[in-house]
Design an enzyme around this catalytic site. Sequence first.
Site, PDB file in Angstrom:
ATOM      1  N   ASP A 108       5.547  20.385   7.585  1.00 27.86           N
ATOM      2  CA  ASP A 108       6.554  21.470   7.450  1.00 27.86           C
ATOM      3  C   ASP A 108       7.755  21.028   6.627  1.00 27.86           C
ATOM      4  O   ASP A 108       8.314  21.822   5.849  1.00 27.86           O
ATOM      5  CB  ASP A 108       6.997  21.927   8.857  1.00 27.86           C
ATOM      6  CG  ASP A 108       7.570  20.779   9.676  1.00 27.86           C
ATOM      7  OD1 ASP A 108       8.641  20.942  10.283  1.00 27.86           O
ATOM      8  OD2 ASP A 108       6.945  19.688   9.676  1.00 27.86           O
ATOM      9  N   LEU A 109       8.167  19.766   6.743  1.00 22.97           N
ATOM     10  CA  LEU A 109       9.345  19.313   5.980  1.00 22.97           C
ATOM     11  C   LEU A 109       9.037  19.237   4.487  1.00 22.97           C
ATOM     12  O   LEU A 109       9.887  19.545   3.646  1.00 22.97           O
ATOM     13  CB  LEU A 109       9.813  17.954   6.503  1.00 22.97           C
ATOM     14  CG  LEU A 109      10.306  17.929   7.956  1.00 22.97           C
ATOM     15  CD1 LEU A 109      10.523  16.491   8.422  1.00 22.97           C
ATOM     16  CD2 LEU A 109      11.582  18.746   8.117  1.00 22.97           C
ATOM     17  N   ARG A 133       1.046  15.169  12.982  1.00 25.67           N
ATOM     18  CA  ARG A 133       1.667  14.854  11.685  1.00 25.67           C
ATOM     19  C   ARG A 133       1.748  16.115  10.821  1.00 25.67           C
ATOM     20  O   ARG A 133       1.039  16.252   9.824  1.00 25.67           O
ATOM     21  CB  ARG A 133       0.905  13.746  10.984  1.00 25.67           C
ATOM     22  CG  ARG A 133       0.887  12.461  11.810  1.00 25.67           C
ATOM     23  CD  ARG A 133       0.212  11.340  11.111  1.00 25.67           C
ATOM     24  NE  ARG A 133       0.995  10.804  10.006  1.00 25.67           N
ATOM     25  CZ  ARG A 133       0.562   9.817   9.218  1.00 25.67           C
ATOM     26  NH1 ARG A 133      -0.624   9.296   9.421  1.00 25.67           N
ATOM     27  NH2 ARG A 133       1.304   9.358   8.233  1.00 25.67           N
ATOM     28  N   PRO A 134       2.688  17.037  11.161  1.00 32.68           N
ATOM     29  CA  PRO A 134       2.803  18.264  10.374  1.00 32.68           C
ATOM     30  C   PRO A 134       3.356  17.974   8.975  1.00 32.68           C
ATOM     31  O   PRO A 134       3.834  16.873   8.719  1.00 32.68           O
ATOM     32  CB  PRO A 134       3.823  19.083  11.186  1.00 32.68           C
ATOM     33  CG  PRO A 134       4.630  18.069  11.916  1.00 32.68           C
ATOM     34  CD  PRO A 134       3.714  16.901  12.189  1.00 32.68           C
ATOM     35  N   ASP A 167       4.991   1.018  12.038  1.00 36.22           N
ATOM     36  CA  ASP A 167       3.759   0.386  11.544  1.00 36.22           C
ATOM     37  C   ASP A 167       3.618  -1.058  11.996  1.00 36.22           C
ATOM     38  O   ASP A 167       2.600  -1.696  11.721  1.00 36.22           O
ATOM     39  CB  ASP A 167       3.702   0.452  10.006  1.00 36.22           C
ATOM     40  CG  ASP A 167       3.595   1.883   9.499  1.00 36.22           C
ATOM     41  OD1 ASP A 167       3.808   2.108   8.300  1.00 36.22           O
ATOM     42  OD2 ASP A 167       3.324   2.781  10.322  1.00 36.22           O
ATOM     43  N   ARG A 218      -8.466  -0.217   5.071  1.00 35.59           N
ATOM     44  CA  ARG A 218      -7.662   0.828   4.447  1.00 35.59           C
ATOM     45  C   ARG A 218      -6.338   0.284   3.921  1.00 35.59           C
ATOM     46  O   ARG A 218      -5.775   0.803   2.962  1.00 35.59           O
ATOM     47  CB  ARG A 218      -7.320   1.941   5.435  1.00 35.59           C
ATOM     48  CG  ARG A 218      -8.508   2.699   5.980  1.00 35.59           C
ATOM     49  CD  ARG A 218      -8.016   3.910   6.701  1.00 35.59           C
ATOM     50  NE  ARG A 218      -7.395   4.793   5.715  1.00 35.59           N
ATOM     51  CZ  ARG A 218      -7.644   6.098   5.697  1.00 35.59           C
ATOM     52  NH1 ARG A 218      -8.435   6.613   6.599  1.00 35.59           N
ATOM     53  NH2 ARG A 218      -7.091   6.868   4.789  1.00 35.59           N
ATOM     54  N   ARG A 239      -4.613  11.025   4.556  1.00 36.34           N
ATOM     55  CA  ARG A 239      -3.449  11.899   4.770  1.00 36.34           C
ATOM     56  C   ARG A 239      -2.450  11.792   3.636  1.00 36.34           C
ATOM     57  O   ARG A 239      -1.817  12.747   3.224  1.00 36.34           O
ATOM     58  CB  ARG A 239      -2.716  11.470   6.028  1.00 36.34           C
ATOM     59  CG  ARG A 239      -3.106  12.099   7.285  1.00 36.34           C
ATOM     60  CD  ARG A 239      -2.005  11.861   8.263  1.00 36.34           C
ATOM     61  NE  ARG A 239      -0.817  12.543   7.845  1.00 36.34           N
ATOM     62  CZ  ARG A 239      -0.665  13.851   7.980  1.00 36.34           C
ATOM     63  NH1 ARG A 239      -1.643  14.569   8.467  1.00 36.34           N
ATOM     64  NH2 ARG A 239       0.425  14.456   7.589  1.00 36.34           N
ATOM     65  N   LYS A 264       0.846  -1.210   0.000  1.00 36.17           N
ATOM     66  CA  LYS A 264       0.000   0.000   0.000  1.00 36.17           C
ATOM     67  C   LYS A 264       0.875   1.253   0.000  1.00 36.17           C
ATOM     68  O   LYS A 264       0.684   2.175  -0.784  1.00 36.17           O
ATOM     69  CB  LYS A 264      -0.922   0.025   1.212  1.00 36.17           C
ATOM     70  CG  LYS A 264      -1.600   1.381   1.410  1.00 36.17           C
ATOM     71  CD  LYS A 264      -2.246   1.563   2.733  1.00 36.17           C
ATOM     72  CE  LYS A 264      -1.433   1.741   3.943  1.00 36.17           C
ATOM     73  NZ  LYS A 264      -1.141   3.090   4.430  1.00 36.17           N
TER      74      LYS A 264
HETATM   75  C1  EPZ Z   1       4.651   7.112   6.124  1.00 31.18           C
HETATM   76  O1  EPZ Z   1       3.892   8.235   6.582  1.00 31.18           O
HETATM   77  C2  EPZ Z   1       3.683   5.922   6.117  1.00 31.18           C
HETATM   78  N1  EPZ Z   1       2.555   6.228   5.257  1.00 31.18           N
HETATM   79  C3  EPZ Z   1       3.173   5.663   7.530  1.00 31.18           C
HETATM   80  O2  EPZ Z   1       2.393   4.470   7.497  1.00 31.18           O
HETATM   81  C4  EPZ Z   1       4.362   5.412   8.441  1.00 31.18           C
HETATM   82  O3  EPZ Z   1       3.903   5.275   9.761  1.00 31.18           O
HETATM   83  C5  EPZ Z   1       5.348   6.594   8.368  1.00 31.18           C
HETATM   84  O4  EPZ Z   1       5.747   6.828   7.009  1.00 31.18           O
HETATM   85  C6  EPZ Z   1       6.604   6.339   9.173  1.00 31.18           C
HETATM   86  O5  EPZ Z   1       7.238   5.178   8.772  1.00 31.18           O
HETATM   87  C7  EPZ Z   1       2.686   6.053   3.914  1.00 31.18           C
HETATM   88  O6  EPZ Z   1       3.723   5.711   3.395  1.00 31.18           O
HETATM   89  C8  EPZ Z   1       1.472   6.329   3.081  1.00 31.18           C
HETATM   90  P1  EPZ Z   1       6.712  10.569   8.021  1.00 31.18           P
HETATM   91  P2  EPZ Z   1       4.502   9.724   6.492  1.00 31.18           P
HETATM   92  O7  EPZ Z   1       6.574  11.864   7.307  1.00 31.18           O
HETATM   93  O8  EPZ Z   1       5.409   9.834   5.347  1.00 31.18           O
HETATM   94  C9  EPZ Z   1       7.320  13.850  11.405  1.00 31.18           C
HETATM   95  C10 EPZ Z   1       0.506   3.070   7.805  1.00 31.18           C
HETATM   96  O9  EPZ Z   1       0.153   2.557   8.879  1.00 31.18           O
HETATM   97  N2  EPZ Z   1       7.138  14.843  10.333  1.00 31.18           N
HETATM   98  O10 EPZ Z   1       7.845   9.696   7.647  1.00 31.18           O
HETATM   99  O11 EPZ Z   1       3.351  10.649   6.594  1.00 31.18           O
HETATM  100  C11 EPZ Z   1       6.051  13.046  11.693  1.00 31.18           C
HETATM  101  O12 EPZ Z   1       5.182  13.734  12.551  1.00 31.18           O
HETATM  102  C12 EPZ Z   1       0.982   4.545   7.798  1.00 31.18           C
HETATM  103  O13 EPZ Z   1       0.539   2.471   6.733  1.00 31.18           O
HETATM  104  C13 EPZ Z   1       7.378  16.175  10.602  1.00 31.18           C
HETATM  105  O14 EPZ Z   1       7.701  16.554  11.728  1.00 31.18           O
HETATM  106  O15 EPZ Z   1       5.332   9.770   7.857  1.00 31.18           O
HETATM  107  C14 EPZ Z   1       6.626  11.760  12.283  1.00 31.18           C
HETATM  108  O16 EPZ Z   1       6.884  11.952  13.624  1.00 31.18           O
HETATM  109  C15 EPZ Z   1       0.646   5.272   9.046  1.00 31.18           C
HETATM  110  N3  EPZ Z   1       7.207  17.069   9.588  1.00 31.18           N
HETATM  111  C16 EPZ Z   1       7.924  11.587  11.508  1.00 31.18           C
HETATM  112  O17 EPZ Z   1       8.267  12.865  10.966  1.00 31.18           O
HETATM  113  C17 EPZ Z   1       6.859  16.685   8.315  1.00 31.18           C
HETATM  114  O18 EPZ Z   1       6.719  17.532   7.422  1.00 31.18           O
HETATM  115  C18 EPZ Z   1       7.857  10.567  10.378  1.00 31.18           C
HETATM  116  O19 EPZ Z   1       6.719  10.848   9.590  1.00 31.18           O
HETATM  117  C19 EPZ Z   1       6.634  15.321   8.061  1.00 31.18           C
HETATM  118  C20 EPZ Z   1       6.787  14.411   9.080  1.00 31.18           C
END
Ligand code: EPZ
Length: 422
Positions: A123-124, A120-121, A309, A401, A91, A22
């Site tokens: 900002d990055l 889940r901001p 996950d 989902r 999201r 997925k």
């Molecule tokens: C991906 O989400 C996955 N989703 C998530 O899986 C997974 O939990 C996550 O990566 C972490 O491995 C998909 O691939 C569709 P991140 P993503 O940006 O990319 C912080 C599932 O169960 N952050 O890597 O949205 C954030 O808050 C889902 O299948 C910022 O601070 O996650 C978190 O603490 C749930 N600013 C960390 O980074 C930003 O701009 C990692 O989040 C972006 C993220």
Amino acid sequence: MDKLLVHGGTPIHGTITISGSKNASLPILAATLLTEEDCVIRRVPDVSDTNYMVQILTGLGSDVERFSGTVRVNAADITDTAPYDIVRRMRASVCMMGPLLARKHRCVVALPGGCVIGDRPIDLHIRGLEALGAKTEVAGGNVILSAPGGLKGANVDLCGDNGPTVLGTDNVMMAAALAEGTTTITSAACEPEVVDLADFLNSMGAKVSGAGTPVITVEGVEKLHGCVHNVIPDRIEAGTFMAAAALAGEGVTLRRVNEGHLASISQALRKAGHQVHFNDTGDACTVHRGETPMPAEIVTEPYPGYPTDMQAQMTALFVTTPGTSVVVDTIFPQRFMHCAELKRMGADITLSEGKAIITGVKSLSAAPVMASDLRASAALVLAALTAKGTTEINRLYHIDRGYEHIDEKLLALGANVERVRE
Ligand code: EPZ
């Protein structure tokens, strides 16, 4: 509002095939917006999140066909505004920003709302796209990014407080693919799903190198073409069934897996006293419940560390493992919604900031429980497999989902489950 009835106590055994990923399919589907030509993507799992993505692509004006795991997309004639009604449901729609901005030099995407697994901001993502020259405006609940003259290659660092960002890395990689000049992404996420997206982009004629390492280089090109791509296996679905086998199994074999992608999960299960064997080609594995399950400590980390996950599923395994286990989530410290429901089944769990301390109990008793998010609901299904009596898992839409036909796969393994349609 389907629910799942799990009649606990029946050991699972046998062989199933793991679906396509997925979390690889979603950004790859978004990347089809980068070209006017046909893209054919195979092994896309039939789950609601990929259905939402197909609806968003159609809402943007793409011509989309879907037939048994294959999706053909032609985005020759698209707009730059993603349909709010679908975007708000998922999201991951945020990964539309990069390809739309690169292709249309402007994009309008709804800002993501709250999420039960934690803060889940984005900002990055914004930081990365602004480094390539985009201007940002937030209005009417939307983020509007524009780059009238097109994007320019740049150096982008994507390290946040909780480490790198997966979809943020994807967004910048996709935007940079059509930017003028070279982009270097540092502190990039190394997940296999990021590598699969890079492989897809390169099959479209992009020049991406270093995916799978913290430093990715993208040499922008003027145009991308269509391609055909097979999505990688879903390592989190595989991990979920491996944990189910450790909890309630008498030999479960998973076909179409990738041994390398499952290294941290296999290691954690072995540390907890269970047996995990891969075949010579590393594309199938068999898991047996250990004779003496052992407590352990799990700390989630970005790939290749132990995935967040798979945190809830491991918590469910430890609930009936003798001794005290500890699970720490460094990526989503609040991601423990499943614990309250597990406690309703008799689990002994103490929560403190970002940590669950689990004292193993002899057995669980069935109860009506509420799914809260995708992986939490998987943990409830696992716990219910061993609980005495019939557990009723409500709000099954959470599990649909991200798990393709999970009830049918469990039935194929001999579990006593039934989906009740409402
Ligand atoms: C991906 O989400 C996955 N989703 C998530 O899986 C997974 O939990 C996550 O990566 C972490 O491995 C998909 O691939 C569709 P991140 P993503 O940006 O990319 C912080 C599932 O169960 N952050 O890597 O949205 C954030 O808050 C889902 O299948 C910022 O601070 O996650 C978190 O603490 C749930 N600013 C960390 O980074 C930003 O701009 C990692 O989040 C972006 C993220």
